[in-house]
Design an enzyme around this catalytic site. Structure first.
Site, short mmCIF file in Angstrom:
data_model
loop_
_atom_site.label_atom_id
_atom_site.label_comp_id
_atom_site.label_asym_id
_atom_site.label_seq_id
_atom_site.Cartn_x
_atom_site.Cartn_y
_atom_site.Cartn_z
N GLU A 14 0.84 -1.22 0.00
CA GLU A 14 0.00 0.00 0.00
C GLU A 14 0.87 1.26 0.00
O GLU A 14 1.72 1.43 0.88
CB GLU A 14 -0.92 -0.01 1.24
N LYS A 53 -7.28 -0.72 11.73
CA LYS A 53 -6.62 -1.14 10.49
C LYS A 53 -5.45 -0.20 10.20
O LYS A 53 -4.39 -0.62 9.74
CB LYS A 53 -7.63 -1.13 9.32
N ASP A 57 4.43 -14.16 11.96
CA ASP A 57 3.10 -14.64 11.59
C ASP A 57 2.08 -13.50 11.69
O ASP A 57 1.57 -13.19 12.78
CB ASP A 57 2.74 -15.80 12.53
N HIS A 82 -2.38 10.42 -0.33
CA HIS A 82 -2.43 9.18 -1.11
C HIS A 82 -2.28 9.44 -2.60
O HIS A 82 -1.79 8.61 -3.34
CB HIS A 82 -3.79 8.50 -0.91
C1 MEV Z 1 -5.88 3.16 5.17
O1 MEV Z 1 -5.08 2.04 4.83
C2 MEV Z 1 -5.91 3.35 6.68
C3 MEV Z 1 -6.86 4.44 7.17
O2 MEV Z 1 -8.17 4.19 6.67
C4 MEV Z 1 -6.83 4.39 8.68
C5 MEV Z 1 -7.86 5.28 9.34
O3 MEV Z 1 -8.89 5.60 8.75
O4 MEV Z 1 -7.60 5.64 10.51
C6 MEV Z 1 -6.46 5.79 6.66
#
Ligand code: MEV
Length: 425
Positions: free
Chosen positions: A83, A261, A277, A375
Site C-alpha cells: 500500500e 486497520k 506470523d 495518497h
Molecule cells: C488506510 O489504509 C488506513 C486508514 O483508513 C486508517 C484510518 O482511517 O484511521 C487511513
C-alpha cells in the site's frame, strides 16, 4: 475440454513440474512462468522448503521507515507492504513524536496461552479442581518437552482451568501459560499442549479434543505511548480533530475497525518484513479490541491540560526472533538486522510504537487535510505504471493526473500518448 483441479501427487513434483501443470491449466505464457520462478532473493529451493506446492515467490516492496526514537534508542524500521503512503506516513509521524521526546514503551513477559479442550466430563467442576491440584505434575510434563526453552529461562510457568458452557454441553478448558522467551512460541506451546493431554484425560475422565495455542495473547502485551506538542502536529484544531476521531472509534465499531486497520498497516508491514506470523498478530489484535464485549479502538488520543496531544496503544504482540521464517527467509534475516532488536520483548515494544505512529499519521491526515491528498501522488504513480508509462514518464504522467484530479487508467493512457507525441516531434 473441461480442466480439472483434481491433481494427485502435486506436492511430490518439483516447482518446475508443478508450474508446468499450472501453466497448462491457466494458459500462462512462458514470460509469466519466468516471472513466477525468477524468485530473486528468495531462492526457489528455500521457498520450496517453507511451504507446500510451491511454484514461485511473490515479491512485495520493502521500505524502511525512518525517524523512530523508542526509549531513547534510534531505529530504522523495515516494512514490507503493497500500500502506498504507509512507510512515508510512519516516518512522518515518528518525526513529529521526536519533538515530544520519542516513544516510551513497556511489555509483559512473553507468555503464550495453550488451550486443552476436554469434553464428555461428568462432573466438570470437580475435574477442574483435580487439574488445578495436579499443576506441578502437569507443568513438569510440559517442560520436559522443551529443555532448550527451559534452559533459556522460559517454559510452562503456570496454568488455569475453566468450565465453559457450549451448545455441545459443558467443557473443561485447561490453559497452560508458557514463557516463550524470544520465540513466537506456537511450536513449543502446541507440543506441550499435546504432551499433557493424556494427564488431563486421566484427571478429568473426559476426552481431550483440541490442544492448541490461543492467538488472543492477553498475557503477552506490548504498550507504547507518546506526547506531542500541539505546534508539532499542526495546532489546536488538529489536536481536537484527532481526539474527536478517537472518540468516534471508541464509540463505533465501524470506525474502530478502520482506526485499528490504520495502526495494523504499520505493524503488519514490519511483521511481514521480519518473517513473523501476521495472521496471528491480526487475530490477536482484533480479538483484544473486542475483549470487553464490544469492538473498540486499540489506541487512545487525549488532549493535555495545555492542549497538547498524548496517545497510547496496547495490544497482544506474539512475535519471535528465532524459529520459523524469521530464520529461513534471507530477507527476513536482513530485516531483523536492520531493525536491530535483540529480544522478542524489545521487538514487540517497537512494533507497538510503529502501530501508534501509523495510527497518528492516519488520524492527523483525516483530521487535517483528508487522507486523499497524501495518497494521491503515490496512487497516481501506480496508475501511471499500470497504464504502461515508461520509467522516465511516470512522474510527469502522475503529476498531470493529480493536477487535473483525474487519476484514472484511461486518462493516464491518453497522457502517455500525448507526451509521446510531443517528444516524437
Ligand atoms: C488506510 O489504509 C488506513 C486508514 O483508513 C486508517 C484510518 O482511517 O484511521 C487511513
Amino acid at each position: 475440454m473441461k480442466k480439472s483441479s483434481l491433481v494427485s501427487g502435486f506436492y511430490k513434483l518439483s516447482p518446475k513440474e508443478r508450474l508446468h501443470l499450472v501453466k497448462e491449466f491457466a494458459n500462462l505464457s512462458d514470460e509469466e512462468c519466468d516471472l513466477l520462478q525468477n524468485t530473486g532473493s528468495l531462492p526457489l529451493s528455500i521457498a520450496n522448503r517453507m511451504i507446500e506446492n510451491v511454484v514461485g515467490a511473490f515479491p512485495i516492496p520493502l521500505g524502511v521507515a525512518v525517524n523512530f526514537l523508542v526509549n531513547d534508542v534510534d531505529y530504522l524500521v523495515p516494512m514490507a507492504i503493497e500500500e502506498p503512503s504507509v512507510v512515508a506516513a510512519a516516518s512522518y509521524a515518528a518525526k513529529i513524536v521526536r519533538d515530544g521526546g520519542g516513544f516510551r514503551t513497556s511489555s509483559t513477559p512473553p507468555i503464550m496461552i495453550g488451550q486443552i479442550q476436554a469434553v464428555g466430563i461428568k462432573d466438570p467442576e470437580t475435574a477442574r479442581q483435580r487439574v488445578l491440584e495436579a499443576k506441578e505434575a502437569i507443568l513438569k510434563k510440559a517442560n520436559e518437552q522443551d529443555p532448550v526453552l527451559v534452559a533459556a529461562g522460559g517454559g510452562a510457568k503456570d496454568l488455569d482451568a475453566k468450565v465453559i458452557h457450549t451448545t455441545e454441553g459443558p467443557m473443561l478448558i485447561t490453559e497452560l501459560y508458557v514463557d516463550c522467551r524470544d520465540a513466537m512460541g506456537a511450536n513449543a506451546v502446541n507440543t506441550m499442549a499435546e504432551a499433557i493431554a493424556p494427564i488431563i484425560e486421566d484427571l478429568t475422565e473426559g476426552r481431550v479434543c483440541l490442544r492448541i495455542i490461543s492467538n488472543l495473547a492477553t498475557k503477552r502485551l506490548a504498550r507504547a505511548w507518546c506526547f506531542i506538542p500541539k505546534e508539532s502536529i499542526g495546532g489546536q484544531e488538529v489536536v481536537d480533530g484527532i481526539v474527536n476521531a478517537t472518540a468516534f472509534a471508541a464509540a463505533d465499531p465501524y470506525r474502530a475497525a478502520t482506526h485499528n486497520k490504520g495502526a495494523m498497516n504499520g505493524i503488519i508491514a514490519v511483521i511481514l518484513a521480519t518473517g513473523n506470523d501476521h495472521r496471528a498478530i491480526e487475530a490477536g489484535a482484533h480479538a483484544y479490541a473486542a475483549l470487553k464485549g464490544r469492538y473498540t479502538s486499540l489506541s487512545t488520543w487525549e488532549k493535555t491540560e495545555k492542549g497538547d496531544l498524548k496517545g497510547s496503544i496496547e495490544l497482544p504482540m506474539a512475535v519471535g526472533l528465532i524459529g520459523g521464517a524469521v530464520r529461513t527467509h534471507p530477507i527476513a534475516k536482513i530485516a531483523v538486522k536492520i531493525l536491530g532488536v535483540k529480544t522478542a520483548n524489545e521487538f514487540a515494544e517497537v512494533l507497538a510504537a510503529v502501530g501508534l505512529a501509523q495510527n497518528l499519521a492516519a488520524l492527523r491526515a483525516l483530521a487535517h487535510e483528508g487522507i486523499q491528498r497524501g495518497h494521491m501522488s503515490l496512487h497516481a504513480r501506480n496508475i501511471a505504471v499500470a497504464a504502461g508509462a515508461p520509467e522516465k514518464l511516470v512522474d510527469s504522467v502522475a503529476e498531470i493526473m493529480v493536477k487535473e484530479r483525474k487519476i484514472r487508467m484511461d486518462r493516464a493512457k491518453e497522457i502517455i500518448n500525448e507526451i509521446g507525441r510531443t517528444t516524437d516531434k
